[in-house]
Enzyme design. Sequence first.
Site, PDB file in Angstrom:
ATOM      1  N   HIS A  68       0.846  -1.188   0.000  1.00  0.00           N
ATOM      2  CA  HIS A  68       0.000   0.000   0.000  1.00  0.00           C
ATOM      3  C   HIS A  68       0.888   1.246   0.000  1.00  0.00           C
ATOM      4  CE1 HIS A  68      -3.902  -1.957   1.730  1.00  0.00           C
ATOM      5  NE2 HIS A  68      -3.298  -2.750   0.841  1.00  0.00           N
ATOM      6  N   GLU A  70       0.929   3.914   1.874  1.00  0.00           N
ATOM      7  CA  GLU A  70       1.430   4.331   3.185  1.00  0.00           C
ATOM      8  C   GLU A  70       2.565   3.435   3.661  1.00  0.00           C
ATOM      9  OE1 GLU A  70      -3.049   5.188   3.052  1.00  0.00           O
ATOM     10  OE2 GLU A  70      -1.711   3.591   2.407  1.00  0.00           O
ATOM     11  N   CYS A  98      -6.060   2.325   5.549  1.00  0.00           N
ATOM     12  CA  CYS A  98      -6.809   1.114   5.906  1.00  0.00           C
ATOM     13  C   CYS A  98      -6.305   0.616   7.256  1.00  0.00           C
ATOM     14  CB  CYS A  98      -6.616   0.051   4.828  1.00  0.00           C
ATOM     15  SG  CYS A  98      -4.978  -0.728   4.853  1.00  0.00           S
ATOM     16  N   CYS A 101      -2.548  -0.274   7.225  1.00  0.00           N
ATOM     17  CA  CYS A 101      -1.661   0.890   7.169  1.00  0.00           C
ATOM     18  C   CYS A 101      -1.688   1.661   8.483  1.00  0.00           C
ATOM     19  CB  CYS A 101      -2.043   1.786   6.005  1.00  0.00           C
ATOM     20  SG  CYS A 101      -1.750   1.000   4.399  1.00  0.00           S
TER      21      CYS A 101
END
Length: 172
Positions: A68, A70, A98, A101
């Site tokens: 992801h 992040e 999310c 993260c």
Amino acid sequence: MTDQISLPTAEAVDVREPERAWLEEAIRVATASVADGGGPFGALVAKDGEVVAVGNNRVTATLDPTAHAEVSAMRAACRELGTFSLDGCVLVSSCEPCPMCLSSALWARVGRIVYAADRNDAAVAGFDDRRFYDLFEKRPASMWPMPVEQLELPGRRQPFDAWLARADRVDY
């Protein structure tokens, strides 16, 4: 008695202004990520007013479900800063992090998170993390879509005992 209103002086700076610029950059990175075959997410890590690292979503491009934006930005920032702790850093994301993260940011000791789009905006585009938030917030583990079980083994604490016995361990 009248209420006094303090007006900003010429020297006053909007503390949010750097974050707005960083958010615009995260959104630009997210949009460019789509054009480059990545997902529509961008993030950056800043420290002491400077951008340390940038990341974009590379889940499908790298076949890595943890890639992801992040997490990618935090990994790059840790390498750049030479530490696993992002204490004092700001994580800036084009979208609300999310649960994975967010948990990663907690483990990294990120000082602050700022984001633009939220989980509902992401859901409209087919990235529905709301089900994970609902899972953690509203459902007991016995109702999760996959079983999570502990098996009782006599040596289950052996790795922790070995860790605690090391005088040279680096606590985190």
